[in-house]
Design an enzyme around this catalytic site. Sequence first.
Site, mmCIF file in Angstrom:
data_model
loop_
_atom_site.group_PDB
_atom_site.id
_atom_site.type_symbol
_atom_site.label_atom_id
_atom_site.label_comp_id
_atom_site.label_asym_id
_atom_site.label_seq_id
_atom_site.Cartn_x
_atom_site.Cartn_y
_atom_site.Cartn_z
ATOM 1 C CG LEU A 138 -34.429 13.724 28.596
ATOM 2 C CD1 LEU A 138 -33.144 12.988 28.339
ATOM 3 C CD2 LEU A 138 -34.378 14.382 26.965
ATOM 4 C CG ASP A 139 -39.488 10.031 24.518
ATOM 5 O OD1 ASP A 139 -40.102 10.870 24.954
ATOM 6 O OD2 ASP A 139 -38.524 10.202 23.422
ATOM 7 C CE LYS A 140 -39.071 1.538 29.560
ATOM 8 N NZ LYS A 140 -39.838 0.456 29.757
ATOM 9 C CB THR A 142 -34.302 9.756 24.644
ATOM 10 O OG1 THR A 142 -35.176 9.616 23.182
ATOM 11 C CG2 THR A 142 -33.116 10.948 24.515
ATOM 12 N NE ARG A 237 -38.876 8.145 19.331
ATOM 13 C CZ ARG A 237 -39.151 6.983 20.083
ATOM 14 N NH1 ARG A 237 -40.512 7.272 21.484
ATOM 15 N NH2 ARG A 237 -40.148 6.652 20.259
#
EC number: 5.4.99.-
Length: 324
Positions: A138-140, A142, A237
């Site tokens: 997961l992105d930082k 998210t 995104r």
Amino acid sequence: MTKQIKLAEIVPDHLFGKRLDQVLAEMFPDYSRSRIKEWILADWVQINGQLCNTPREKLLGGESVLIQAELPDDERFEAEPIELNIVYEDEHIMVINKPAGLVVHPGAGNADGTLLNALLHHCPSIAEVPRAGIVHRLDKDTTGLMVIAKTIPAQTHLVEAMQEREITREYEAICHGTMTAGGTVDEPIGRHPTKRTHMAVTSSGRPAVTHYRVMEKFRAHTRLRLRLETGRTHQIRVHMTYINYPLVGDPVYAGRPRPPRKADEALLTVLRGFKRQALHAAMLRLAHPITSEILEWHAPIPDDMVQLTLALREDTEIHGLDFA
């Protein structure tokens, strides 16, 4: 640095007629099919004492297999006592609810303080699993659910399940713009042609499919439920930006904030203060990699997204949906 491994077995008779890569994948389940194929093509596999570099070659059963291969030594990272929100754990897997701000894997600018460092502290034996058992990211900024493999066999099965689209991941998000209905974005994603840290829809990218449906409409925003078929970097995104509904707070893809007309100061304050993409991995469903039991987890919406939703709902109640 690399480490040497040596595997020697006799091909079982019940694998008669199967291809070499299929046979080896069944005989050595601790290793992924893609890795086994790499070994075959690298001339690291012998059948009855002879090199065999053809993955599609058929075997009869009873052959002797010898694999002498090299595995890259994973870079050694430090264990750190970082608190984890563990939703589920057994001897094979772990499911966590990741907070915003936690980077998943060490990299440029994030040498420590990551989820990987936390996993090494919580479960030291996970150091023997590639990438400390991290199967997807997961992105930082998210939030939400991630599954971690604690053993190599569990990781091998989870990676293959992910590739076969057998793991269900659903997200909640809040985007700019009022959607009229849900839909699907089926567009390839790859590196942005000029901004190398960004991703973009591009004909040279890898296939990417995102399904979305409307959960709630506001004056100038929409709350969404999304399901991934693929797991490309920044997929939700990028896809939402591509169809002109970028996520609230996205520092990379959303551009400048777009509050509704005549929004009161309370809503403006919430929107200005929302400094991350409004995206949360809310549901995860998979077959357990060892027992095959179907498991499902849900993570509550984080407080910042709850407050954003309440502010948008109040603004809509005051002004009405048609007042943009």
